[in-house]
Enzyme design. Structure first.
Site, short mmCIF file in Angstrom:
data_model
loop_
_atom_site.label_atom_id
_atom_site.label_comp_id
_atom_site.label_asym_id
_atom_site.label_seq_id
_atom_site.Cartn_x
_atom_site.Cartn_y
_atom_site.Cartn_z
CG ASN A 116 -34.91 -9.99 1.20
OD1 ASN A 116 -35.71 -10.87 1.49
ND2 ASN A 116 -34.85 -8.82 1.84
CD1 TRP A 117 -36.04 -14.41 -3.75
CD2 TRP A 117 -37.26 -16.26 -3.44
NE1 TRP A 117 -35.49 -15.41 -4.52
CE2 TRP A 117 -36.22 -16.55 -4.35
CE3 TRP A 117 -38.15 -17.28 -3.07
CZ2 TRP A 117 -36.06 -17.83 -4.92
CZ3 TRP A 117 -38.00 -18.55 -3.64
CH2 TRP A 117 -36.95 -18.81 -4.55
CE LYS A 118 -37.20 -6.63 0.34
NZ LYS A 118 -37.30 -5.18 0.34
CG HIS A 178 -34.18 -6.30 5.47
ND1 HIS A 178 -35.24 -5.43 5.34
CD2 HIS A 178 -33.64 -6.44 4.24
CE1 HIS A 178 -35.34 -5.07 4.07
NE2 HIS A 178 -34.38 -5.67 3.38
CD GLU A 181 -38.54 -4.62 3.65
OE1 GLU A 181 -38.66 -5.85 3.62
OE2 GLU A 181 -38.28 -3.94 2.63
CD GLU A 186 -30.71 -4.10 1.87
OE1 GLU A 186 -30.90 -4.55 0.73
OE2 GLU A 186 -31.44 -4.38 2.84
N GLY A 207 -36.96 -0.71 -2.39
CA GLY A 207 -38.28 -0.85 -2.99
C GLY A 207 -38.85 0.44 -3.55
CB SER A 250 -34.01 0.30 -6.16
OG SER A 250 -35.12 0.57 -5.33
N GLY A 275 -33.80 -7.17 -3.80
CA GLY A 275 -35.17 -7.52 -3.45
C GLY A 275 -35.99 -7.79 -4.70
N GLY A 276 -36.70 -6.77 -5.15
CA GLY A 276 -37.62 -6.90 -6.29
C GLY A 276 -37.06 -7.63 -7.49
P1 PGA Z 1 -35.19 -3.88 -3.33
O1 PGA Z 1 -34.97 -4.55 -1.88
O2 PGA Z 1 -34.12 -4.39 -4.22
O3 PGA Z 1 -36.56 -4.31 -3.73
O4 PGA Z 1 -35.08 -2.40 -3.12
C1 PGA Z 1 -33.70 -4.70 -1.34
C2 PGA Z 1 -33.77 -5.27 0.05
O5 PGA Z 1 -34.63 -4.83 0.83
O6 PGA Z 1 -32.99 -6.16 0.42
#
Ligand code: PGA
Length: 250
Positions: free
Chosen positions: A9-11, A95, A97, A167, A173, A212, A233-234
């Site tokens: 997930n590149w966000k 998600h 977010e 998650e 994050g 994470s 994500g990251g």
């Molecule tokens: P993260 O994000 O690996 O940066 O914690 C995961 C996600 O939100 O899908």
């Protein structure tokens, strides 16, 4: 055993230039990942680039969000039919977010889930508790409640063509990862909850862990009985770390 899924997930990150480099590195490295289906979730403007670069490779494409409506006066939204034209096969739904920053509620999440399946695409339903909810001992009830909201709207059979991503909000994050035992406990509860209503779909249901995830933490997380891959994500913004997570799938 069925392949795991390792989803990136590149966000709202990257640029044309960064996407060109990342896709080309992923393309070259994908052969080193034999036990996971890799999926990338670029921001919408880069879908055409992803489709062009990744066609003919084993890497699938997903979108981070979608509009449940099919077309019309929805300023700023993107439809499933549009996403599909760019080779998209997975859609992130709910998600944390989106739930927290854009006030998406269970009803909207369920509508997106249903619309995604109606277009023969696979929703990845994201669920997870906040730190406060965990401290109050509400983790399992929050997570199974989020699953149940979709079952109520979409029916038990809907988990036939769906993926779940657990998650924990406090792990996204933050550099904090649920321990393999903490994650496994929730994954097992999710599978058991689906088994109550649709035993025939529970066994094969893929439940990804997110929050994470790194190549190091993935090694042990992926050994857990009910963890079927990761939503990253990251660490998905660098080809080497994302590929290393894919290689951790055994
Ligand atoms: P993260 O994000 O690996 O940066 O914690 C995961 C996600 O939100 O899908």
């Amino acid at each position: 055993m069925a392949k795991m899924i390792v989803a990136g997930n590149w966000k709202m990150n990257a640029s044309k230039e960064a996407v060109t480099a990342l896709l080309s590195e992923l393309k070259q490295g994908a052969v080193s990942v034999t036990n996971a289906q890799l999926v990338v979730f670029p921001p919408f403007p880069y879908l055409a680039q992803a489709q062009a670069e990744l066609s003919g490779t084993s890497i699938a494409i997903g979108v981070q969000n979608i509009c449940a409506a099919s077309k019309g006066a929805y300023t700023g939204e993107v439809s499933l039919a549009m996403a599909k034209e760019f080779g998209v096969s997975y859609v992130l739904v709910g998600h944390s977010e989106r739930r927290a920053l854009y006030a998406e509620d269970d009803a909207q999440v369920a509508a997106k889930f249903i619309a995604t399946q109606a277009m023969q695409l696979t929703p990845i339903l994201c669920v997870g508790e906040t730190l406060k909810q965990r401290e109050q001992g509400l983790t399992i009830s929050v997570v199974t409640g989020q699953i149940q909201a979709v079952i109520d709207a979409a029916g038990a059979n809907s988990f036939d063509n769906a993926v779940v991503a657990y998650e924990p909000v406090w792990a996204i994050g933050t550099g904090l990862t649920a321990s393999p035992a903490q994650a496994q406990e929730v994954h097992q509860a999710i599978r058991a909850h689906v088994a109550d209503v649709a035993p025939e779909h529970a066994v094969g249901l893929k439940i990804l862990y997110g929050g994470s995830v790194t190549a190091t933490s993935a090694e042990e997380l992926f050994t857990q009985a009910d963890i079927d891959g990761g939503l990253v994500g990251g660490a998905s913004l660098q080809a080497d770390s994302f590929l290393a997570i894919g290689q951790a799938a055994k």
